[in-house]
Every structure is written in structure tokens, then in C-alpha cells.
Motif scaffolding. Structure first.
Motif, PDB file in Angstrom:
ATOM      1  N   LYS A   1       0.858  -1.230   0.098  1.00 27.29           N
ATOM      2  CA  LYS A   1      -0.201   0.075  -0.095  1.00 27.29           C
ATOM      3  C   LYS A   1       0.916   1.267   0.137  1.00 27.29           C
ATOM      4  O   LYS A   1       1.930   1.298   0.640  1.00 27.29           O
TER       5      LYS A   1
ATOM      6  N   SER B   1     -11.238  -3.676   2.486  1.00 23.47           N
ATOM      7  CA  SER B   1     -10.122  -4.710   2.020  1.00 23.47           C
ATOM      8  C   SER B   1      -9.950  -4.296   0.727  1.00 23.47           C
ATOM      9  O   SER B   1     -10.825  -4.322  -0.175  1.00 23.47           O
ATOM     10  N   GLY B   2      -8.515  -4.188   0.468  1.00 24.42           N
ATOM     11  CA  GLY B   2      -8.155  -3.705  -0.904  1.00 24.42           C
ATOM     12  C   GLY B   2      -8.698  -4.598  -1.994  1.00 24.42           C
ATOM     13  O   GLY B   2      -9.353  -4.187  -2.938  1.00 24.42           O
TER      14      GLY B   2
ATOM     15  N   ARG C   1     -12.523  -5.492  -6.092  1.00 21.66           N
ATOM     16  CA  ARG C   1     -12.836  -6.327  -7.423  1.00 21.66           C
ATOM     17  C   ARG C   1     -13.646  -7.354  -7.492  1.00 21.66           C
ATOM     18  O   ARG C   1     -14.342  -7.804  -8.457  1.00 21.66           O
TER      19      ARG C   1
ATOM     20  N   SER D   1      -2.304 -10.738   5.404  1.00 16.68           N
ATOM     21  CA  SER D   1      -2.054  -9.768   4.212  1.00 16.68           C
ATOM     22  C   SER D   1      -1.494  -8.436   4.655  1.00 16.68           C
ATOM     23  O   SER D   1      -0.525  -7.787   3.973  1.00 16.68           O
ATOM     24  N   THR D   2      -2.302  -7.903   5.518  1.00 17.15           N
ATOM     25  CA  THR D   2      -2.304  -6.567   5.737  1.00 17.15           C
ATOM     26  C   THR D   2      -0.707  -6.152   6.123  1.00 17.15           C
ATOM     27  O   THR D   2      -0.098  -5.349   6.013  1.00 17.15           O
TER      28      THR D   2
ATOM     29  N   MET E   1       2.330  -7.378   3.935  1.00 19.40           N
ATOM     30  CA  MET E   1       2.654  -6.492   2.818  1.00 19.40           C
ATOM     31  C   MET E   1       3.188  -5.147   3.015  1.00 19.40           C
ATOM     32  O   MET E   1       3.890  -4.568   2.574  1.00 19.40           O
TER      33      MET E   1
ATOM     34  N   ALA F   1      -2.044 -15.270  -0.403  1.00 19.01           N
ATOM     35  CA  ALA F   1      -1.319 -15.196   0.831  1.00 19.01           C
ATOM     36  C   ALA F   1      -1.406 -16.469   1.871  1.00 19.01           C
ATOM     37  O   ALA F   1      -1.973 -16.459   2.983  1.00 19.01           O
TER      38      ALA F   1
HETATM   39  C1  DP6 Z   1      -2.141 -11.929  -1.927  1.00 21.85           C
HETATM   40  O1  DP6 Z   1      -7.057  -7.402   0.240  1.00 21.85           O
HETATM   41  O2  DP6 Z   1      -6.565  -8.995   1.788  1.00 21.85           O
HETATM   42  O3  DP6 Z   1      -4.557 -11.815  -2.067  1.00 21.85           O
HETATM   43  O4  DP6 Z   1      -6.134  -4.329   1.472  1.00 21.85           O
HETATM   44  O5  DP6 Z   1      -4.940  -5.095   3.596  1.00 21.85           O
HETATM   45  O6  DP6 Z   1      -7.000  -6.068   3.231  1.00 21.85           O
HETATM   46  P1  DP6 Z   1      -5.935  -5.598   2.682  1.00 21.85           P
HETATM   47  O7  DP6 Z   1      -5.349  -6.850   1.734  1.00 21.85           O
HETATM   48  P2  DP6 Z   1      -5.986  -8.003   1.035  1.00 21.85           P
HETATM   49  O8  DP6 Z   1      -4.618  -8.535   0.510  1.00 21.85           O
HETATM   50  C2  DP6 Z   1      -4.810  -9.498  -0.755  1.00 21.85           C
HETATM   51  C3  DP6 Z   1      -3.523  -9.818  -1.341  1.00 21.85           C
HETATM   52  C4  DP6 Z   1      -3.408 -11.106  -2.269  1.00 21.85           C
HETATM   53  C5  DP6 Z   1      -3.507 -10.633  -3.684  1.00 21.85           C
HETATM   54  C6  DP6 Z   1      -4.465 -10.104  -4.361  1.00 21.85           C
HETATM   55  O9  DP6 Z   1      -5.736 -10.560  -4.122  1.00 21.85           O
HETATM   56  O10 DP6 Z   1      -4.557  -9.207  -5.210  1.00 21.85           O
END
Ligand code: DP6
Length: 368
Positions: free
Chosen positions: A27, A161-162, A166, A216-217, A220, A320
């Protein structure tokens, strides 16, 4: 309906999981959840992996409450949910200010009940479907869902959540990272709908349904702070996004498979380059990588190494966690499944192995 109050409103929605083929990892703004690179995913079929959320707005409620998988959580401690709800209410409030005849739904307290039909936090994108369903459900309950675009809603889901942004679309979905500091241009857009490439299937192989060690948070951010390799990845992703969009537009499975596997490998390399290192893959994951590599080599010809081969049969990707997702064309699914069962037979006494199928399909559905 639990009450006869004419002003109460209840809605149940569900949102599917999405599995990225160009991963989001890092991020640039941790409170607005703005990413360091764009990403691209396929939304899986809701029949298989999904979060279902019921939201009730009722004038008799005194406070917001939240139940996750049957257990009540302290909603005030869930900062991300608080942010999503605040933004949705602010949106409704602006609508109410513009049109005095609208019911004051922005002031109503909400009860939210959400559940997944798969293991939570085992690297199966539970936060993605969870926050997508939550955002969509609350947006319905307070009367904003039909008033704003899906991309606008995706921006709000992103605050939860990022990867959730999608899951607001079906089919093939890009999360464009945007460049504005306020994040208004960091939204999901549909690259191709679910009817575009109906032969594309996803096979989820559950190597472990334990909770992941490094969420993940946190993972990353440690990567952002310590990995120099991440900077190289950030430099490469724009080209990979373009190539992936092209592969999808042309339904070019070879290009799609190669880019998917390379991106997964690079993401896990970046995890290993984090200090202290993050290891999501386990021995089973690595065995799956080797099996799929050897299997593909039977069809990609002369055994030469390098890129640009033709004849791929399966593409692996790992989020992850240790669980593999294989993207396979429909005609090859029976063979790949037989191969997986031959080399990874279900442990004795544990019954059926857990595989989930999904198609790159389905919009989020409102059920009520
Ligand atoms: C490896 O969306 O769970 O799945 O934004 O902190 O909630 P936050 O993280 P998150 O991260 C997903 C990471 C991943 C790759 C992806 O889905 O693009």
C-alpha cells in the motif's frame, strides 16, 4: 422479517471470491488502502466460494452490531468496517440533503450478519468477498446501491479490504491503482464480462485450511518497508497488466498462463525478500508447482526453457497462503483433476479432498 415496523428494511446479498492473476501486494496509503500497483483478478462462481451478508436497518435499533460466521464482533473495534459504513452513510446523507423527501436512512442503525461458505483467512480471499458483500448489502439497506455506479461502490469496498473492490464485478476485473492522493481514481473496472471466456475454469486446491501466519495487511506493509525487490516489481507490473489484458481480450491461454504463473512466483519472491521473510508456500504448494511445470512441459514441446511457449495446460497461482488455484481450460479439467488426485491422494480417513470449482463468472447477486 423480524419486526412489523414498516420502516424496517432487510436485505440479503452474496458476493463471490476473486483470485488475482496479477497480485496486489503493498500500500502507498495504509488508511485509504491505496495500492502500490494495479492488479487483475477473475471473479469465481458464487455457487462455490462466497460470502453471504444480511443487513437490517430498523428504527428500533440503538447501535450498529455485527456477527461474523455466527459470532458477534465488537463493531467499534473493526476500524475498516467503521470506515466503510461511515462513507456509505455520508453518501446517503448528501443524497438526503439534495432531496428533502428522502427518508433519513443515513441515521438508522444497522445489524449486519455475514458468513462464508469456506475457511476464513486461509488465503482464500475471505476478506475480498466479505467486504464486497458488506458494502453491497449496506448500500442496499440505506438506499444508495442503485444511485451510484459499481466502480463508486468498489471504491468504498476498497476501504474495507483492497482486494474486495474487485469482487464488485463478475468476469475479469482490474483494480486500477489510480494516482490521486484521495483515492477517488483507485477503483475496480470490468475488463471483460463473465460470458467472454466461458471455457476458463478455476480449481481451488486446499492444502491447508488453517488460518495464515502472517495476515496480508501486516505482511504487505513489512514488504513495503523492507523489500527492494518490490520496487522492481512495481516497475514491471504496468507492462504485465497490459499484457494480461491483451491475453484476456485475445483469449490467449498460453500468454494468460505464463503471465499468471510468473506473477505468482514474483509475488512469493517478494515475500521471501521481505525481512524477516514471509513464507506462504508450504511443501505441498511447491510440489504442486513442480507437478504443473512437469505436466505443462509434456505439451509445450521441445523442453526448451524461457517464455513464449505454446501448449500450456494448467496455470497455478497462490495468494497469501499455501492453497493453489489452478486456472484451466474446461476441456483439460478432467485430466488435471485426475493428475492432482493421483499425486495428492486424499489423506486416509479424511474423506473427500476439498476442491472447489469456479468459473470466471457471476455478478454479485442481490437475493432479496
Ligand atoms: C495476496 O486485500 O486481503 O490476495 O487490503 O490489507 O485487506 P488488505 O489486503 P488483502 O490482500 C490480498 C492480497 C493477495 C493478492 C490479491 O488478491 O491481489
Amino acid at each position: 422479517m423480524l419486526s412489523t415496523n414498516p420502516h424496517a428494511f432487510e436485505v440479503t446479498v452474496s458476493a463471490p471470491v476473486n483470485i488475482a492473476v496479477v497480485k496486489y501486494w503493498g500500500k502507498r496509503d495504509t488508511s485509504l488502502l491505496l495500492p502500490t500497483n494495479s492488479s487483475l483478478s477473475l471473479t469465481l462462481s458464487q455457487d462455490d466460494l462466497r460470502s453471504t451478508t444480511t443487513v437490517r436497518a430498523d428504527p428500533s435499533f440503538e447501535r450498529d452490531r455485527l456477527w461474523l460466521n455466527g459470532k458477534e464482533e465488537d463493531v467499534t473495534k473493526n476500524k475498516r468496517m467503521v470506515n466503510v459504513v461511515r462513507e456509505l452513510r455520508a453518501l446517503r446523507q448528501r443524497m438526503e440533503q439534495d432531496d428533502a423527501s428522502l427518508e433519513k436512512l443515513s441515521a438508522q442503525k444497522l445489524h449486519v450478519c455475514s458468513q462464508n461458505n469456506f475457511p476464513t483467512a486461509a488465503g482464500l480471499a475471505s476478506s475480498a468477498s466479505g467486504f464486497a458483500a458488506l458494502t453491497f448489502g449496506i448500500a442496499h439497506a440505506i438506499g444508495v446501491a442503485d444511485k451510484v455506479s459499481r466502480s463508486d461502490l468498489s471504491r468504498l469496498a476498497r476501504l474495507g479490504s483492497g482486494s474486495a473492490c474487485r469482487s464488485l464485478f463478475g468476469g475479469f476485473v482490474a483494480w486500477e491503482m489510480g494516482s490521486r492522493p484521495d483515492g477517488v481514481d483507485s477503483v475496480a473496472v470490468q475488463v471483460a464480462d463473465e460470458s467472454h471466456w466461458p471455457d476458463m475454469e478455476a480449481l481451488v486446491l486446499v492444502a491447508s485450511d488453517a488460518r495464515k501466519d502472517t495476515p496480508s495487511t501486516a505482511g504487505m506493509q513489512l514488504t513495503v518497508e523492507t523489500s527492494e525487490l518490490l520496487q522492481e516489481r512495481i516497475r514491471q507490473v504496468p507492462q504485465r497488466m497490459q499484457d494480461m489484458k491483451q491475453a484476456i481480450a485475445n483469449k490467449d491461454y498460453d500468454a494468460f498462463a505464463e503471465l499468471t504463473m510468473m506473477d505468482s512466483n514474483q509475488f512469493h519472491a517478494v515475500c521471501l525478500d521481505t525481512f524477516p521473510p514471509i513464507t506462504y508456500l508450504n511443501d505441498v504448494s511447491r510440489a504442486v508447482i513442480h507437478l504443473i511445470t512437469a505436466y505443462n512441459a509434456l505439451f509445450t514441446g521441445d523442453g526448451r526453457s524461457g517464455r513464449g511457449k505454446k501448449g500450456y495446460r494448467a496455470a497455478y497461482t497462490f495468494d497469501a497462503g499455501p492453497n493453489a488455484v489452478l486456472y484451466i481450460l474446461k476441456e483439460h479439467v478432467p485430466e488435471v483433476l485426475a493428475l492432482v488426485n493421483r499425486f495428492f491422494p486424499p489423506p486416509e480417513g479424511e474423506g473427500e479432498r476439498k476442491e472447489y470449482f469456479g468459473r470466471a463468472a457471476n455478478f454479485m447477486g442481490s437475493e432479496n
